[in-house]
Write a protein that holds these residues in place. Structure first.
Motif, PDB file in Angstrom:
ATOM      1  N   THR A 136       0.669  -0.920   0.092  1.00  0.00           N
ATOM      2  CA  THR A 136       0.042   0.311  -0.152  1.00  0.00           C
ATOM      3  C   THR A 136       0.869   1.428  -0.095  1.00  0.00           C
ATOM      4  O   THR A 136       0.605   2.292  -0.437  1.00  0.00           O
ATOM      5  CB  THR A 136      -1.109   0.593   1.265  1.00  0.00           C
ATOM      6  OG1 THR A 136      -0.567   0.112   2.160  1.00  0.00           O
ATOM      7  CG2 THR A 136      -1.714  -1.574   1.206  1.00  0.00           C
ATOM      8  N   SER A 137       2.326   1.030   0.081  1.00  0.00           N
ATOM      9  CA  SER A 137       3.153   2.042   0.032  1.00  0.00           C
ATOM     10  C   SER A 137       3.641   2.215  -0.257  1.00  0.00           C
ATOM     11  O   SER A 137       3.916   1.875  -1.791  1.00  0.00           O
ATOM     12  CB  SER A 137       3.879   2.585   1.437  1.00  0.00           C
ATOM     13  OG  SER A 137       4.668   1.394   0.945  1.00  0.00           O
ATOM     14  N   PRO A 138       4.049   3.934  -0.815  1.00  0.00           N
ATOM     15  CA  PRO A 138       4.652   3.853  -2.596  1.00  0.00           C
ATOM     16  C   PRO A 138       6.333   2.802  -3.058  1.00  0.00           C
ATOM     17  O   PRO A 138       6.528   3.212  -4.295  1.00  0.00           O
ATOM     18  CB  PRO A 138       4.989   5.473  -2.512  1.00  0.00           C
ATOM     19  CG  PRO A 138       3.887   6.305  -1.676  1.00  0.00           C
ATOM     20  CD  PRO A 138       4.020   5.169  -0.263  1.00  0.00           C
ATOM     21  N   ARG A 139       6.309   3.620  -1.919  1.00  0.00           N
ATOM     22  CA  ARG A 139       8.032   2.291  -1.352  1.00  0.00           C
ATOM     23  C   ARG A 139       7.946   0.953  -1.855  1.00  0.00           C
ATOM     24  O   ARG A 139       8.487   0.087  -2.423  1.00  0.00           O
ATOM     25  CB  ARG A 139       8.982   2.739  -0.419  1.00  0.00           C
ATOM     26  CG  ARG A 139       9.489   4.188  -0.326  1.00  0.00           C
ATOM     27  CD  ARG A 139      10.357   4.405   0.863  1.00  0.00           C
ATOM     28  NE  ARG A 139      10.859   6.046   0.809  1.00  0.00           N
ATOM     29  CZ  ARG A 139      11.947   6.238   0.408  1.00  0.00           C
ATOM     30  NH1 ARG A 139      12.412   5.227  -0.619  1.00  0.00           N
ATOM     31  NH2 ARG A 139      12.804   7.606   0.771  1.00  0.00           N
ATOM     32  N   GLY A 140       6.881   0.164  -1.371  1.00  0.00           N
ATOM     33  CA  GLY A 140       6.257  -0.921  -1.236  1.00  0.00           C
ATOM     34  C   GLY A 140       6.093  -1.443  -3.025  1.00  0.00           C
ATOM     35  O   GLY A 140       6.987  -2.444  -3.564  1.00  0.00           O
ATOM     36  N   THR A 141       5.569  -0.474  -3.450  1.00  0.00           N
ATOM     37  CA  THR A 141       4.875  -0.590  -4.512  1.00  0.00           C
ATOM     38  C   THR A 141       5.652  -0.035  -5.969  1.00  0.00           C
ATOM     39  O   THR A 141       6.149  -1.172  -7.182  1.00  0.00           O
ATOM     40  CB  THR A 141       4.191   0.329  -5.427  1.00  0.00           C
ATOM     41  OG1 THR A 141       2.825   0.769  -4.512  1.00  0.00           O
ATOM     42  CG2 THR A 141       3.375   0.388  -6.737  1.00  0.00           C
ATOM     43  N   ALA A 142       6.764   0.388  -5.346  1.00  0.00           N
ATOM     44  CA  ALA A 142       8.753   0.510  -6.409  1.00  0.00           C
ATOM     45  C   ALA A 142       8.661  -0.953  -6.246  1.00  0.00           C
ATOM     46  O   ALA A 142       9.490  -1.092  -6.990  1.00  0.00           O
ATOM     47  CB  ALA A 142       9.232   1.543  -5.928  1.00  0.00           C
ATOM     48  N   LYS A 143       9.467  -1.790  -4.728  1.00  0.00           N
ATOM     49  CA  LYS A 143       9.914  -2.629  -5.110  1.00  0.00           C
ATOM     50  C   LYS A 143       9.007  -3.482  -6.296  1.00  0.00           C
ATOM     51  O   LYS A 143      10.042  -4.362  -6.424  1.00  0.00           O
ATOM     52  CB  LYS A 143       9.797  -3.309  -3.507  1.00  0.00           C
ATOM     53  CG  LYS A 143       9.974  -2.483  -2.480  1.00  0.00           C
ATOM     54  CD  LYS A 143      10.058  -3.048  -1.272  1.00  0.00           C
ATOM     55  CE  LYS A 143      10.601  -2.937  -0.014  1.00  0.00           C
ATOM     56  NZ  LYS A 143      10.327  -3.329   1.339  1.00  0.00           N
TER      57      LYS A 143
END
Length: 370
Positions: A136-143
């Motif tokens: 749900t976080s932008p960094r998690g999506t980036a991963k």
């Protein structure tokens, strides 16, 4: 002046892992070309890996014995079995597939595909619950996005060779016996398979270091055990006794360089950085060697570059740094609790010392004045 020196010292300590990993990638860049020259000269890749790690083991043995003599944990049967599996993944199995693929592809292709190790390491770490993933976080999506993009890049390089780029000028340096690599698909499969086992090795060595926190000794054990495993494999694969004989030529120097520098010093440095920063951090510098290899191969050696390798390499690097941007957020949030717990621990120690000191003073006063 002292404050300035202190400031430089703090900066060096902070970026010491980064500097070491840059030097590691420079060392690997030279390895690609010296090994290709040796293989083109007639050196058997499996014999090379065996000799290389035996040389590395003897080069690291004195340092491991004397520098870690007091702090080295006891080597149990279970721990030796774990080191044997680690040697299989990081030395004998992986490198035999990896260098065998150099016969069918090119140094530029190998250096590009190695960039997917970060994504593969991340996937395995998530599956084993060694990495956190908040989608749900932008960094998690980036991963997630970075992992998918990186794997798409290596798929492009594997399945699409494309037209060869025209060389602007001739080669400044000619590698003896340089040849055109034909079986691209076979080489691609071997390279990708080696990257998968390499990723498992990065994860496993982080776990093994917790049980055996002696980087020099672990490096030495991996070199000797991996060399022995590779020797057994080579005996079954290579039946010509002449393949084991090397002269004082490029075969000798590639073995010495690969053993002392790459299998000895570089593995030790990677173990140290893995313990400090984690396995994913170690893999984030792979694109540096990709760029250096591509530049040297094209402009210096006059090697042909294929459109599929260039396109796929760019895609892989974009995906890699998306993944690393997401990882950087985890490192920032994970450092603070560790620092706080360390400070709390130090305060507790000081508090306990103060209590012991006060109680001893009170006891002494009580004995003097009952």
């Amino acid at each position: 002046m002292a404050l300035q020196a202190c400031g430089f010292g703090q900066i060096f300590r902070r970026f010491k892992p980064h500097l070491l990993m840059v030097l590691v990638q420079m060392g690997y860049t030279f390895l690609y070309f010296i090994t290709e020259a040796s293989f083109n000269h007639g050196m058997n890749p499996h014999v090379y890996i065996t000799y290389r790690h035996i040389v590395a083991g003897f080069a690291m043995l004195p340092f491991a014995y004397f520098l870690e003599r007091k702090g080295r944990p006891k080597l149990t049967i279970a721990l030796f079995a774990e080191i044997s599996v680690l040697s299989l993944l990081g030395v004998s199995l992986t490198l035999n597939m990896y260098f065998a693929s150099l016969r069918y592809t090119s140094p530029t292709f190998l250096a590009s595909v190695v960039n997917t190790i970060a994504s593969l390491t991340f996937i395995i770490a998530v599956v084993l619950r060694l990495e956190s993933l908040n989608i749900t976080s932008p960094r998690g999506t980036a991963k997630i996005l970075g992992t998918v993009v990186s794997l798409a890049g290596v798929t492009t390089m594997t399945l699409y060779k494309g037209p060869a780029m025209r060389n602007i000028s001739g080669a400044f340096i000619h590698i003896q016996g340089n040849q055109i690599h034909e079986n691209w698909l076979k080489g691609s499969i071997l390279t990708v398979a080696s990257c998968i086992t390499w990723s498992v090795w990065y994860i496993m060595q982080a776990v093994t270091l917790k049980r055996y926190p002696a980087q020099l000794s672990l490096t030495t054990w991996m070199c000797f055990v991996g060399g022995a495993q590779s020797a057994v494999f080579t005996v079954f694969m290579e039946h010509k006794p002449a393949a084991w004989i090397i002269g004082f030529n490029i075969d000798f120097w590639s073995t010495i360089y690969g053993g002392v520098v790459c299998s000895g010093i570089i593995i030790f440095v990677q173990l140290w950085v893995t313990e400090q920063k984690g396995p994913v951090f170690v893999t984030m510098f792979n694109p540096l060697s990709t760029i250096l290899v591509a530049v040297i191969a094209y402009f210096v050696l006059g090697e042909r570059l294929y459109m599929g390798s260039i396109l796929g390499g760019v895609i892989v690097i974009i995906g890699l740094y998306l993944l690393l941007w997401g990882k950087e957020g985890d490192q920032e949030t994970s450092i603070k609790p560790q620092e706080l717990s360390y400070l709390d621990y130090e305060k507790q120690k000081e508090y306990k010392k103060q209590l012991v000191s006060n109680s001893s003073v009170e006891k002494e006063v009580h004995e003097r004045d009952p």
